[in-house]
Structures are given as C-alpha cells and as structure tokens.
Design a protein around this motif. Sequence first.
Motif, PDB file in Angstrom:
ATOM      1  N   LEU A   1     -13.136  33.512 -45.976  1.00 37.04           N
ATOM      2  CA  LEU A   1     -12.846  32.137 -45.582  1.00 37.04           C
ATOM      3  C   LEU A   1     -13.416  31.166 -46.600  1.00 37.04           C
ATOM      4  O   LEU A   1     -14.544  31.324 -47.051  1.00 37.04           O
ATOM      5  CB  LEU A   1     -13.451  31.822 -44.211  1.00 37.04           C
ATOM      6  N   GLY A   2     -12.647  30.151 -46.952  1.00 38.60           N
ATOM      7  CA  GLY A   2     -13.142  29.120 -47.836  1.00 38.60           C
ATOM      8  C   GLY A   2     -12.525  27.765 -47.538  1.00 38.60           C
ATOM      9  O   GLY A   2     -12.989  26.753 -48.037  1.00 38.60           O
ATOM     10  N   HIS A   3     -11.482  27.750 -46.715  1.00 39.90           N
ATOM     11  CA  HIS A   3     -10.897  26.495 -46.255  1.00 39.90           C
ATOM     12  C   HIS A   3     -11.355  26.252 -44.827  1.00 39.90           C
ATOM     13  O   HIS A   3     -11.769  27.168 -44.125  1.00 39.90           O
ATOM     14  CB  HIS A   3      -9.373  26.540 -46.334  1.00 39.90           C
ATOM     15  N   THR A   4     -11.251  25.015 -44.397  1.00 39.37           N
ATOM     16  CA  THR A   4     -11.976  24.608 -43.199  1.00 39.37           C
ATOM     17  C   THR A   4     -11.118  24.537 -41.934  1.00 39.37           C
ATOM     18  O   THR A   4      -9.897  24.461 -41.993  1.00 39.37           O
ATOM     19  CB  THR A   4     -12.623  23.233 -43.449  1.00 39.37           C
ATOM     20  N   GLY A   5     -11.805  24.580 -40.796  1.00 34.55           N
ATOM     21  CA  GLY A   5     -11.180  24.306 -39.511  1.00 34.55           C
ATOM     22  C   GLY A   5     -10.571  25.489 -38.799  1.00 34.55           C
ATOM     23  O   GLY A   5     -10.039  25.342 -37.700  1.00 34.55           O
ATOM     24  N   THR A   6     -10.647  26.697 -39.389  1.00 30.02           N
ATOM     25  CA  THR A   6      -9.876  27.822 -38.858  1.00 30.02           C
ATOM     26  C   THR A   6     -10.655  28.743 -37.926  1.00 30.02           C
ATOM     27  O   THR A   6     -10.071  29.653 -37.345  1.00 30.02           O
ATOM     28  CB  THR A   6      -9.317  28.666 -40.011  1.00 30.02           C
ATOM     29  N   SER A   7     -11.954  28.541 -37.781  1.00 34.61           N
ATOM     30  CA  SER A   7     -12.773  29.533 -37.063  1.00 34.61           C
ATOM     31  C   SER A   7     -12.368  29.691 -35.599  1.00 34.61           C
ATOM     32  O   SER A   7     -12.379  30.803 -35.062  1.00 34.61           O
ATOM     33  CB  SER A   7     -14.253  29.151 -37.138  1.00 34.61           C
ATOM     34  N   ILE A   8     -12.021  28.596 -34.936  1.00 31.02           N
ATOM     35  CA  ILE A   8     -11.688  28.684 -33.517  1.00 31.02           C
ATOM     36  C   ILE A   8     -10.368  29.426 -33.326  1.00 31.02           C
ATOM     37  O   ILE A   8     -10.230  30.270 -32.428  1.00 31.02           O
ATOM     38  CB  ILE A   8     -11.646  27.282 -32.883  1.00 31.02           C
ATOM     39  N   SER A   9      -9.403  29.155 -34.182  1.00 31.33           N
ATOM     40  CA  SER A   9      -8.130  29.878 -34.115  1.00 31.33           C
ATOM     41  C   SER A   9      -8.344  31.363 -34.353  1.00 31.33           C
ATOM     42  O   SER A   9      -7.766  32.216 -33.655  1.00 31.33           O
ATOM     43  CB  SER A   9      -7.160  29.314 -35.148  1.00 31.33           C
ATOM     44  N   LEU A  10      -9.166  31.690 -35.342  1.00 27.36           N
ATOM     45  CA  LEU A  10      -9.457  33.092 -35.624  1.00 27.36           C
ATOM     46  C   LEU A  10     -10.180  33.744 -34.449  1.00 27.36           C
ATOM     47  O   LEU A  10      -9.878  34.886 -34.068  1.00 27.36           O
ATOM     48  CB  LEU A  10     -10.297  33.203 -36.892  1.00 27.36           C
ATOM     49  N   ALA A  11     -11.126  33.025 -33.866  1.00 25.92           N
ATOM     50  CA  ALA A  11     -11.852  33.556 -32.711  1.00 25.92           C
ATOM     51  C   ALA A  11     -10.907  33.786 -31.539  1.00 25.92           C
ATOM     52  O   ALA A  11     -11.045  34.772 -30.792  1.00 25.92           O
ATOM     53  CB  ALA A  11     -12.980  32.607 -32.320  1.00 25.92           C
ATOM     54  N   CYS A  12      -9.934  32.890 -31.361  1.00 25.71           N
ATOM     55  CA  CYS A  12      -8.952  33.077 -30.285  1.00 25.71           C
ATOM     56  C   CYS A  12      -8.206  34.394 -30.465  1.00 25.71           C
ATOM     57  O   CYS A  12      -7.975  35.138 -29.496  1.00 25.71           O
ATOM     58  CB  CYS A  12      -7.967  31.913 -30.264  1.00 25.71           C
ATOM     59  N   GLY A  13      -7.819  34.681 -31.714  1.00 28.72           N
ATOM     60  CA  GLY A  13      -7.107  35.929 -31.967  1.00 28.72           C
ATOM     61  C   GLY A  13      -7.956  37.149 -31.695  1.00 28.72           C
ATOM     62  O   GLY A  13      -7.487  38.136 -31.091  1.00 28.72           O
TER      63      GLY A  13
ATOM     64  N   PHE B   1      -8.486  21.340 -33.686  1.00 26.93           N
ATOM     65  CA  PHE B   1      -8.022  20.855 -32.389  1.00 26.93           C
ATOM     66  C   PHE B   1      -6.991  21.803 -31.791  1.00 26.93           C
ATOM     67  O   PHE B   1      -6.960  22.014 -30.569  1.00 26.93           O
ATOM     68  CB  PHE B   1      -7.429  19.453 -32.546  1.00 26.93           C
ATOM     69  N   GLU B   2      -6.147  22.367 -32.614  1.00 25.89           N
ATOM     70  CA  GLU B   2      -5.185  23.347 -32.113  1.00 25.89           C
ATOM     71  C   GLU B   2      -5.906  24.556 -31.537  1.00 25.89           C
ATOM     72  O   GLU B   2      -5.493  25.114 -30.515  1.00 25.89           O
ATOM     73  CB  GLU B   2      -4.243  23.746 -33.246  1.00 25.89           C
ATOM     74  N   GLY B   3      -6.993  24.964 -32.201  1.00 25.65           N
ATOM     75  CA  GLY B   3      -7.769  26.087 -31.700  1.00 25.65           C
ATOM     76  C   GLY B   3      -8.447  25.779 -30.387  1.00 25.65           C
ATOM     77  O   GLY B   3      -8.462  26.602 -29.460  1.00 25.65           O
ATOM     78  N   LEU B   4      -9.040  24.585 -30.269  1.00 27.42           N
ATOM     79  CA  LEU B   4      -9.671  24.177 -29.010  1.00 27.42           C
ATOM     80  C   LEU B   4      -8.661  24.167 -27.876  1.00 27.42           C
ATOM     81  O   LEU B   4      -8.948  24.619 -26.749  1.00 27.42           O
ATOM     82  CB  LEU B   4     -10.298  22.791 -29.167  1.00 27.42           C
ATOM     83  N   ASN B   5      -7.479  23.658 -28.146  1.00 24.98           N
ATOM     84  CA  ASN B   5      -6.432  23.593 -27.132  1.00 24.98           C
ATOM     85  C   ASN B   5      -6.039  24.985 -26.662  1.00 24.98           C
ATOM     86  O   ASN B   5      -5.869  25.235 -25.456  1.00 24.98           O
ATOM     87  CB  ASN B   5      -5.223  22.853 -27.717  1.00 24.98           C
ATOM     88  N   ASN B   6      -5.909  25.916 -27.597  1.00 24.66           N
ATOM     89  CA  ASN B   6      -5.524  27.282 -27.249  1.00 24.66           C
ATOM     90  C   ASN B   6      -6.652  28.006 -26.517  1.00 24.66           C
ATOM     91  O   ASN B   6      -6.416  28.757 -25.560  1.00 24.66           O
ATOM     92  CB  ASN B   6      -5.157  28.051 -28.528  1.00 24.66           C
ATOM     93  N   ALA B   7      -7.893  27.792 -26.969  1.00 21.99           N
ATOM     94  CA  ALA B   7      -9.033  28.485 -26.361  1.00 21.99           C
ATOM     95  C   ALA B   7      -9.154  28.166 -24.880  1.00 21.99           C
ATOM     96  O   ALA B   7      -9.421  29.047 -24.048  1.00 21.99           O
ATOM     97  CB  ALA B   7     -10.320  28.105 -27.092  1.00 21.99           C
TER      98      ALA B   7
END
Length: 644
Positions: A114-126, A155-161
Amino acid sequence: MGGLLATIHGPADVQALDAARLPELCAEIRRVLVAFGHAHGGHIGSNLGMVEATVALHRVFDSPRDRIVFDVSHQCYTHKMLTGRAQAYLDPALHDAVTGFTNPRESVHDQFVLGHTGTSISLACGLAKMRDMRGGDERVVAVIGDGALSSAIAFEGLNNAAEQGGNMIIVVNDNEMSIAEDSGGMYATLARLRESDGAAGDNLFRAFGLDYRYVADGNDVAALVAAFEEVRDCDHPVVVHIHTHKGLGLPAVSPMTAAATGGEARLDGDAAVVAEDMDIREGRCEANHWQDPDSAAGRPLGARKHYGQLAMAALERRFADEPGLVVVSPATPGSNGITRAFRARAGAHYVDTGIAEEHAVAFASALAKAGGRPVLATSATFFQRTFDQLQQELSLNANPATLLDFGGGLSGADDTHSGAFDIVMFANIPGLTCLAPTGERMFLDMLAWATGPANERPVVIRVPGDPILAAERSGLLPAIGVGDDDGRSDDDPMPWSRYRTVHAGADVAILALGNTYPLGLQVVDALRRGMTAIADGDAAGASADAAVDATLVTPLCFSTLDEATLERLADSHRLVVTLEDGQLDGGWGQKVAAWYQNHRPDVRVRTVGGDTEFTDRVPLTDLNERYGLTVEQVVALVRDSLRG
C-alpha cells in the motif's frame, strides 16, 4: 543496538512483556525513529504519533492471524519493528532492507502493498467478508488517519462496513493533521468530538451506523490497550477514535506544537521527506515552523520544488487581475513547491481539497466550465487515481483546466509511487493536450499559454524532472521558447503541436521526449564526435559507421503526432530512434513506430523506454541501464541498426 527493542522478534514478545514495561518500549521505539529519520529519512512525523497505538495493537491482537491493515501504510514503522524487522531500524547498514510501506514480500504480518491513501477500510471489508463466508474467527483491523479520511474511498468503505456487519475494528488516528493542514468540513466534526471527549451529537461515524469509542490520549499505551481489549471480540464494526500527537518526540517540538508543525508528506520518490517542509536531518524549527531543509542547508532545490515554485510565482503575479485563476492541490502541496508562504498569500486563489484526487479533477473541471482558469498540481502517481474524472468530467467536457504532472517518468521511487506510467495514461485520453517541456523557459511559456485565453482545452504539462534541471544548471541545454526553430508566434492556437528540430543532420534522427532530451543531446554529440575523430585522422576512432551527424528533435507534445515532421524526416533519414522515460508499451514511441510502419515502412524505427513492470526502489541509474537509456547504449543501438 541493544535495549528492549532488540529482544522483540514478533508480536508474541510484545504480549509476553510485563505491562509496566510497555511505556519503556514505546520510549525506546520513539528514540529509534528519530535516529532513523536523521540517518535515513522517511515518514517520521506520523510514525512518532502512532508508537503507542501500534504497540497496543500488537499487545491485544494476534498478527498475522488477526489481520491489521495500515492505511497508506507510511505509518507502519513501529509495526515493522515489532514484527521481526527491528534491526533494519537499529543498524544503519540495514536501513534500506525495508521499504517505507507495508509489503507482504517482507513479512506475513503485512497484508498488502500500500502506498496510496484511503483504502484500508475497503480492504478490511473484503477480508472480513471472506472470513465470515468461510466461518473464520480472526479479527480484522483497519488503521486509518493522517488525513486519509478525506479520501472519497474511505467514506465508501465506512458506508459498506456499517451494512456488512461482523467483527471489524476501524482505528482512526486523529492527529489534527493531513499532509499539510486538514482540509474539509469533516475535520470540524472531529474537532467537536475531541472537545467533547467523544460525546458530541454530530458524530460522523455513528451517522454511518457504526459503533464508536473515543480515546482522548492516543499516546497512552495503557489506555489504548484497554480500549482495544474492549472491542477486540465485538460482533459488529466499531470505530476507535484516538487522538495522537504527530511528531511527538522530535527535537525542539513540544507535544502541543508537534501537530501544528509537522505536515506529513506522502512519499513521492524522495525518501528524505519527513514532513511537508521538514527533513529532520537538516530542518530546524523556528517560530513553530519548519524551514525547508534544502534552503536551510544551502542546497539547491530538486526539480519538483524548483519548477513548482517557479510556476506558483508566475501564477501569483496574475492573481490580482485574474480572479478565476485558482491553484488546486489534493494535499501534498509542499513536495510540489507550493509553500506555506505562497498558500497564505494566495488566499482564495488556492484550494487544498484534501486527499481527494478524483474530487479535485472534477472540481477543477467545473471551475473551468464556470469561466475560471484552474491549475491542478499533483504527482503522476496520484493522477492515476483520477482516470475516470480525467476522461469523463474533464476531457469529454473539453473544459480548459491545466494539470501540472509532477514526478512523471522513471525514478528510484518505491513501487507504489512510480511516475513511469503517466505518458501512457494521459496521452490516450481523447481531447487532452499533453505537453513535455524541456526547460524552465518553455515550461513557463506552456503554463502561461495553457492558463490564458488562447487555450480552450484541458492541458497536462509534464513538469520537467531532475535530468532537465541538472542539464539546465550545467549549461548543457540551449534555451528553446515558443518562437524558436520554426519562427511561429506566441498567438499560434497550439504552439507546441510541431516538433522542434534542435540540430539538423542526416541518416539518423533522435527524437527525445521530455526528460530524455539531455540524453538525446549527449547521444548526438557522441555520434558527432566520432565523426570528428575520423576527420582529424584519429585511427583509434576510425570506423565505417562511427561518423554519424544525427538529427535531434524534441517532441514537445505527446498526445498527438507531428506527421509533417515525421514525413520530412523520412525523406532524408533511414533510422529514427525515440527516447522516453516511461513505460514503452502503449507509450509515445510506439505511436511514432506505428505511424512509420503504416506510412513510410522504408524508415526503420527503434524505440527506447521502460518495461511494463513495477520497480521497488531500484536506483534510477540502474533503471536507465536496464532499459537502454544511457549514452553508450543508445549510441550502440544506432550503430548496430545502421549495420543491420
């Protein structure tokens, strides 16, 4: 190299440590981070704030069985120390043994590159979804912060979580900073949560339907351990909001001022960047403001800051008379020469959108639609996140926004921050004019034209890199401006659509795009010196194919082909060699080769550029050697091709 940290070989050692010694471990890690930063550079500010949280995570959770995903992952240094890689930070000889980001090739404790930002929640959802599908019981933790919440995908990740449910812990590292200052209305709600000890009614996370906990002292390891133990086995997603002090432990920076002075920068190919205007090897704090390390040490600026500051100065002179001229930065302003002083003077002429590149492009397109002249400045690697907006919102609508593409081309950056793919991406978007200046004067001419009334289309300008800057400083580059070579005037509707013939020779033409222009100059000179050696009777240099008076062309636009110049070259040249410091497949050189194959197959074309691959911290000199982008290799290519 001794001390408590040297005894930590994995999370089990952290869990076995007496609880009373955890603060001692944290203090030692902080000292190591500061020393590491002085010796090596890196993302030190955010890591210093995350020491206690990371120790607490590995105290409570069982990595790698429990999966911990660090957002951006530039705040993972303590995590690496606690998962068997401490010696890389303790021993200077091993400093380069680890990357600045998580990487599964280094350790099973790193979940993703990882080196770009904001993706951790989406990845955690998966990860959590698949765990629940197969009936697993491991915990999933996403660690996000340091401005990453301003990224749309967060925000997309929070919504999905919230809808997905199941065990998921989202740790929000709130250090009151982004890359520079926080930008966006969301941060006001975080401030109210801090002020109310987490009790404020306008809770962003509860509004998504998520459970919520607040830890006021995010640098109290005992409080963090307690908070993580409380939520460890929850059966639903929960946000643990921790308030940390960015830069805690840096010399001359108190805990209360650390967050105000240490604007972290994402790694854009410069491993020495510690904070936005700070390199703790050389920088110093005066009046709660870190001086630029290069200026403080008397060193000349690198290309990004040098050309970025020139661009901002040129634009600033126009602000008073042009209310629609607006500079837009999706975070990372300092690394591109957009200084704090400039931002303060610019006022409404400067907008930081936060780490929201997609929004920034759409926003710039709308500014242009409404009559403004926006200039959007960010890194090539971050423009990759905006492809849909570049194609749809901007180019499809033909709005005259100007994009400054910093860090484009080959570099020794890590594999998440390479700029080697920008030519392929930009040049294949319909309606987007792509310019590659080969010097300061031309860069500023292009910027003036792109932001002026003569231009009616979106334009990307590939900001010159270090090869151009070094050649300018050494006197190697001749000044080339709008009217040079072909006598065309400044009022030409597209003054860079035709290629510039810098030296007219015969038989062989070297077409050197952008940052490879200095290489092209050196190649032509080397070929010509071979010819001179024969003329002077130098037997050592005499050979049938050593005398080559090659033509040198600099193609200043890589989104279209100058067919008239290509046709003219075909009449007097049997070999064309293209040079580009980017991915060759799908790049500019292949378009030139295809044109000749379709229109003048009697001309042989050889293309030189980068392979289609990810490269992780490979030195630029090694990459140039690998791809044939050296004087010796290009000269050999020319001579072999002429013989063939």
